[in-house]
Each structure stands twice: as structure tokens, then as C-alpha cells.
Design a protein around this motif. Structure first.
Motif, PDB file in Angstrom:
ATOM      1  N   ILE A  24      22.156  75.796  24.269  1.00 34.88           N
ATOM      2  CA  ILE A  24      21.003  75.930  25.161  1.00 34.88           C
ATOM      3  C   ILE A  24      20.546  74.527  25.529  1.00 34.88           C
ATOM      4  CG2 ILE A  24      18.675  76.850  25.462  1.00 34.88           C
ATOM      5  CD1 ILE A  24      19.240  78.788  23.160  1.00 34.88           C
ATOM      6  N   VAL A  26      17.759  72.532  27.906  1.00 29.28           N
ATOM      7  CA  VAL A  26      16.600  72.582  28.796  1.00 29.28           C
ATOM      8  C   VAL A  26      16.337  71.162  29.270  1.00 29.28           C
ATOM      9  CG1 VAL A  26      14.201  73.291  29.061  1.00 29.28           C
ATOM     10  CG2 VAL A  26      15.643  74.435  27.382  1.00 29.28           C
ATOM     11  N   LEU A  47      12.907  79.448  21.606  1.00 24.97           N
ATOM     12  CA  LEU A  47      14.204  79.752  22.215  1.00 24.97           C
ATOM     13  C   LEU A  47      15.121  80.428  21.196  1.00 24.97           C
ATOM     14  CD1 LEU A  47      14.866  76.478  24.258  1.00 24.97           C
ATOM     15  CD2 LEU A  47      14.083  78.671  25.131  1.00 24.97           C
TER      16      LEU A  47
ATOM     17  N   ILE B  24      17.337  75.326  32.781  1.00 24.96           N
ATOM     18  CA  ILE B  24      17.720  75.901  31.485  1.00 24.96           C
ATOM     19  C   ILE B  24      19.156  76.401  31.619  1.00 24.96           C
ATOM     20  CG2 ILE B  24      17.204  77.630  29.723  1.00 24.96           C
ATOM     21  CD1 ILE B  24      14.366  77.797  30.848  1.00 24.96           C
ATOM     22  N   VAL B  26      22.218  78.148  29.388  1.00 25.72           N
ATOM     23  CA  VAL B  26      22.670  78.746  28.133  1.00 25.72           C
ATOM     24  C   VAL B  26      24.152  79.031  28.283  1.00 25.72           C
ATOM     25  CG1 VAL B  26      22.315  80.585  26.452  1.00 25.72           C
ATOM     26  CG2 VAL B  26      20.413  79.856  27.898  1.00 25.72           C
ATOM     27  N   LEU B  43      18.817  87.597  28.949  1.00 26.94           N
ATOM     28  CA  LEU B  43      17.978  86.512  28.437  1.00 26.94           C
ATOM     29  C   LEU B  43      16.991  85.927  29.438  1.00 26.94           C
ATOM     30  CD1 LEU B  43      20.142  84.097  26.266  1.00 26.94           C
ATOM     31  CD2 LEU B  43      18.400  85.706  25.527  1.00 26.94           C
ATOM     32  N   HIS B  44      17.311  85.973  30.727  1.00 28.07           N
ATOM     33  CA  HIS B  44      16.599  85.060  31.606  1.00 28.07           C
ATOM     34  C   HIS B  44      15.096  85.334  31.711  1.00 28.07           C
ATOM     35  CE1 HIS B  44      16.939  87.670  35.253  1.00 28.07           C
ATOM     36  NE2 HIS B  44      15.888  86.988  35.633  1.00 28.07           N
ATOM     37  N   LEU B  47      13.408  83.907  28.619  1.00 27.57           N
ATOM     38  CA  LEU B  47      13.364  82.439  28.662  1.00 27.57           C
ATOM     39  C   LEU B  47      12.221  81.966  29.566  1.00 27.57           C
ATOM     40  CD1 LEU B  47      17.178  81.585  28.914  1.00 27.57           C
ATOM     41  CD2 LEU B  47      15.699  81.430  26.903  1.00 27.57           C
TER      42      LEU B  47
END
Lengths: 88, 88
Positions: A24, A26, A47, B24, B26, B43-44, B47
Motif C-alpha cells: 500500500i 499513499v 489502512l 493511494i 494497493v 477496498l476503495h 480507503l
């Protein structure tokens, strides 16, 4: 070049295909007007919590890195997931 | 080359320094034994919720991309944040 290509490029030489891995990243690019402290250092636990809803995570298998340069901050989590053979 | 260098490389030519931007990414590298469906598509939203606790996000300013190739999946969120001048 997409971020997809970049990440594949980064992982190409370090891949151990038997392992499940999750990364992950960011990245926060702040404007010059923003004098607020960066929030990325606070994000990593949340997260991990979000991802934990979908897959088992061994908290000892998480590497966290935070880098700052000028107006640019990057939080990187590298997580080795338990192999599916280990899951019940 | 670190992921930090890679992201800076990617953003170098597209930067508009007046804008706050958050990215972001992943990436999930699955083992060949894992036959489970990939969880990245789920996930989005979560997040975005996590990040929303720390900064204002205009949900119309979020670009979501999901890419799959073999055992490798990448979820990428690109978010343009409201400038600090817009915040009260």
C-alpha cells in the motif's frame, strides 16, 4: 508509464512467487499554501485494519516506511500475507 | 530505486503545484495457490473513508483504476484535494 508498470518494475527482481504480498503506497503532494502537519503518519494502522477485513494479516509481517521531501510525503506499507496453505 | 523515486518520476511531468493531490496504490501479488477472488475491488470506498477522517475529499475528484495481470492486481486511487484556501 503507468503506476502499474512502475510497481511491476520495482517488484520484478524481488518476487518470491510462493508468497502473497500486499503493498500500500499513499503519496500526498501538498500545495505550498498548506501549513498543516502531514496526516500520513496517522494512516497506517487504519489502512491495516481495512485490509484485515478481507485477508489475514500477521502484524509482524508489516514493514512501514514514511518519507518526506519538500511538499511530497509517501507512506509505504509492505505486507507479507500468510500463504493460503496456512489458512484454515 | 525506491517506490518514492518511482512515484516522483511518474508525477514529475504532470504536477500542478497549486493543487493538493493524494494517490493511494494497493498492489496485491497473489500466490499461484490462491484461488480466492481478489478483494481489491472492495477496498476503495473504505480507503476513501479512512482518508476522509484527516482531510476533506470531494468525491467527484476521485479517479479509481483497477488493473489485473496474472497473479498481480493493482488498485489506484487518484484524488485531487480541495485547496486549503477553500477550507473553512
Amino acid at each position: 508509464m503507468s503506476i502499474f508498470d512502475l510497481i511491476r518494475f520495482k517488484n520484478k527482481n524481488s518476487a518470491t512467487t510462493a508468497k502473497e504480498r500486499l503493498q500500500i503506497v499513499v503519496s500526498h503532494q501538498r500545495s505550498e499554501q498548506n501549513q498543516q502537519p502531514d496526516f500520513l503518519p496517522h494512516l497506517h494502522k487504519e489502512l491495516v485494519e481495512v485490509v484485515s477485513k478481507y485477508t489475514d494479516i500477521d502484524k509482524e509481517q508489516i514493514q512501514v516506511e514514511l518519507q518526506n521531501e519538500g511538499d511530497f510525503s509517501v507512506l509505504e506499507l509492505n505486507i507479507t500475507l500468510p500463504s493460503t496453505a496456512d489458512l484454515t
